[in-house]
Motif scaffolding. Structure first.
Motif, PDB file in Angstrom:
ATOM      1  N   HIS A   1       0.836  -1.207   0.000  1.00  9.12           N
ATOM      2  CA  HIS A   1       0.000   0.000   0.000  1.00  9.12           C
ATOM      3  C   HIS A   1       0.875   1.263   0.000  1.00  9.12           C
ATOM      4  O   HIS A   1       2.057   1.198   0.299  1.00  9.12           O
ATOM      5  CB  HIS A   1      -0.909   0.011   1.229  1.00  9.12           C
TER       6      HIS A   1
ATOM      7  N   ASN B   1      -6.963   6.413  -4.068  1.00  9.47           N
ATOM      8  CA  ASN B   1      -6.200   6.538  -2.826  1.00  9.47           C
ATOM      9  C   ASN B   1      -6.219   8.001  -2.383  1.00  9.47           C
ATOM     10  O   ASN B   1      -6.552   8.324  -1.248  1.00  9.47           O
ATOM     11  CB  ASN B   1      -4.767   6.054  -3.048  1.00  9.47           C
TER      12      ASN B   1
ATOM     13  N   GLY C   1      -7.713   5.261   2.367  1.00  8.40           N
ATOM     14  CA  GLY C   1      -6.583   5.222   1.452  1.00  8.40           C
ATOM     15  C   GLY C   1      -6.476   3.847   0.829  1.00  8.40           C
ATOM     16  O   GLY C   1      -7.430   3.084   0.840  1.00  8.40           O
TER      17      GLY C   1
ATOM     18  N   HIS D   1      -4.661   1.990  -2.666  1.00 10.28           N
ATOM     19  CA  HIS D   1      -3.853   2.025  -3.888  1.00 10.28           C
ATOM     20  C   HIS D   1      -4.454   3.042  -4.865  1.00 10.28           C
ATOM     21  O   HIS D   1      -5.556   3.520  -4.653  1.00 10.28           O
ATOM     22  CB  HIS D   1      -3.848   0.659  -4.569  1.00 10.28           C
TER      23      HIS D   1
ATOM     24  N   ALA E   1      -9.251   1.595  -3.238  1.00  8.03           N
ATOM     25  CA  ALA E   1      -9.061   2.157  -1.898  1.00  8.03           C
ATOM     26  C   ALA E   1     -10.324   1.963  -1.079  1.00  8.03           C
ATOM     27  O   ALA E   1     -11.387   1.663  -1.611  1.00  8.03           O
ATOM     28  CB  ALA E   1      -8.709   3.645  -1.998  1.00  8.03           C
TER      29      ALA E   1
END
Ligand code: 5GP
Ligand code: MN
Length: 339
Positions: free
Chosen positions: A121, A294, A304, A306, A310
């Motif tokens: 992440h 994200n 949050g 990627h 997200a």
């Protein structure tokens, strides 16, 4: 993975250690696959190993080898706290900030164990003694494969380890279709199949064990689907009442958000799920191309993840959360139409 870190970890693991492995709250296929894959690997090397999950996970993951050994922090708190406090090494997998483990945050941040992060992440916190953080990786399972490889131990991979790692690579890549899937990912998958991962059975176990009610809930979600062509966006809502109506079980809404993204022209899809028990609206966001969910989730929904996947939450009502989402779209108009 720095060579120096690998050398130190090799040294560290050369004697039997007390090890605890933890994934994020509401663990998904990658979280369970990576923790159990690493569990089997370390167990084979004679360590005392425990996987501790913050809370329960969907039934479609409960067949994975080692599933019965998993401890749950929310229902076995005392046992779990003792194990964490006595651990020499703490592996944190598929997350990079302690708050992602919910109620485990306190006991983890107090732990004196050597901490090893393996995660893909964005924006990692700075708690790990050894940090393997790589946002280009398809999954934490793919990283665990690399970790075992760097330690020179791919010959230790048996069918249990291969099965676990296959699950997480498969679920986090949407069955090998997201852009995070590389030729390396496929090479690793090929090796895992050779080691005994039964690919077709794994797909069946994860994707073809639906209940009738889950499909009815999906029907409800699709009926609620709204499209906003101006912003190439789509969203779905599920109220608590609708979840009750279809006898919602953990995991039943997994993947539903992707139907919005399957609409031609849509590059942003969101699902809002009311959770009266937690007093929040759970949000999952997905995108195509460069549009970063994200960033959107960090800025507006306390979450949050990627670029293209997200999570987040809202403390407003379901209707007001949707209203907020619609109201922020104009500020993303350029990014949403630039794709
Ligand atoms: P999901 O929508 O499936 O819950 O999550 C999508 C992705 O975002 C997953 O990789 C998940 O681990 C990550 N994610 C979900 N919620 C959060 C959050 O609150 N913070 C961060 N940093 N990542 C999240
Ligand atoms: Mn993951």
């Amino acid at each position: 993975m720095k060579k120096q870190d690998i050398t130190s970890i090799k040294q560290l693991l050369s004697k039997s250690k007390k090890i605890v492995i933890v994934p994020h709250k509401n663990p998904d296929g990658d979280a369970i696959g990576s923790t159990l894959g690493l569990y089997h690997y370390l167990k084979k090397a004679n360590h005392q190993v425990n996987v501790i999950v913050p809370n329960d996970y969907p039934k479609f993951l409960k067949w994975i080898p080692g599933n019965d050994t998993i401890l749950k922090y929310d229902t076995q708190t005392d046992t779990c706290e003792t194990l964490i406090n006595e651990a020499d090494i703490l592996f944190t997998l598929d997350f990079n900030a302690f708050h992602r483990t919910g109620n485990m945050e306190m006991v983890l941040s107090k732990s004196n164990a050597i901490k090893i992060m393996i995660d893909h992440h964005q924006s990692p916190d700075d708690y790990a003694t050894y940090m393997f953080s790589d946002v280009t990786m398809s999954s934490t399972c793919e990283m665990v494969y690399h970790f075992i490889d760097k330690l020179g131990d791919t010959n230790h991979i048996d069918s249990d380890i291969a099965t676990c790692l296959y699950v997480g690579i498969m679920t986090d890549t949407g069955s090998f279709r997201y852009p995070s899937t590389t030729s390396d990912t496929h090479k690793i998958i090929s090796k895992l199949i050779k080691k005994g991962a039964q690919n077709s059975n794994i797909h069946n176990n994860v994707y073809d064990t639906n209940s009738y009610e889950r499909l009815q809930l999906l029907g409800c979600a699709l009926t609620n689907l709204k499209v906003i062509p101006e912003f190439r966006a789509a969203y779905i809502t599920l109220s608590q009442e609708e979840l009750y109506q279809y006898n919602y079980k953990k995991g039943d809404t997994e993947g539903v958000v992707n139907y919005g993204l399957s609409l031609e022209g849509v590059i942003l899809a969101v699902i809002f799920i009311e959770d009266k028990q937690e007093g929040i609206i759970k949000i999952s966001l997905r995108s195509k191309g460069d549009f970063s969910v994200n960033e959107m989730s960090r800025a507006h929904f306390e979450g949050g993840g990627h670029t293209n996947a997200a999570g987040g939450k809202s403390h407003l009502s379901l209707a007001n959360t949707v209203e907020k989402f619609i109201s922020i779209l104009p500020s993303y108009k350029k990014a949403l139409n630039n794709e």
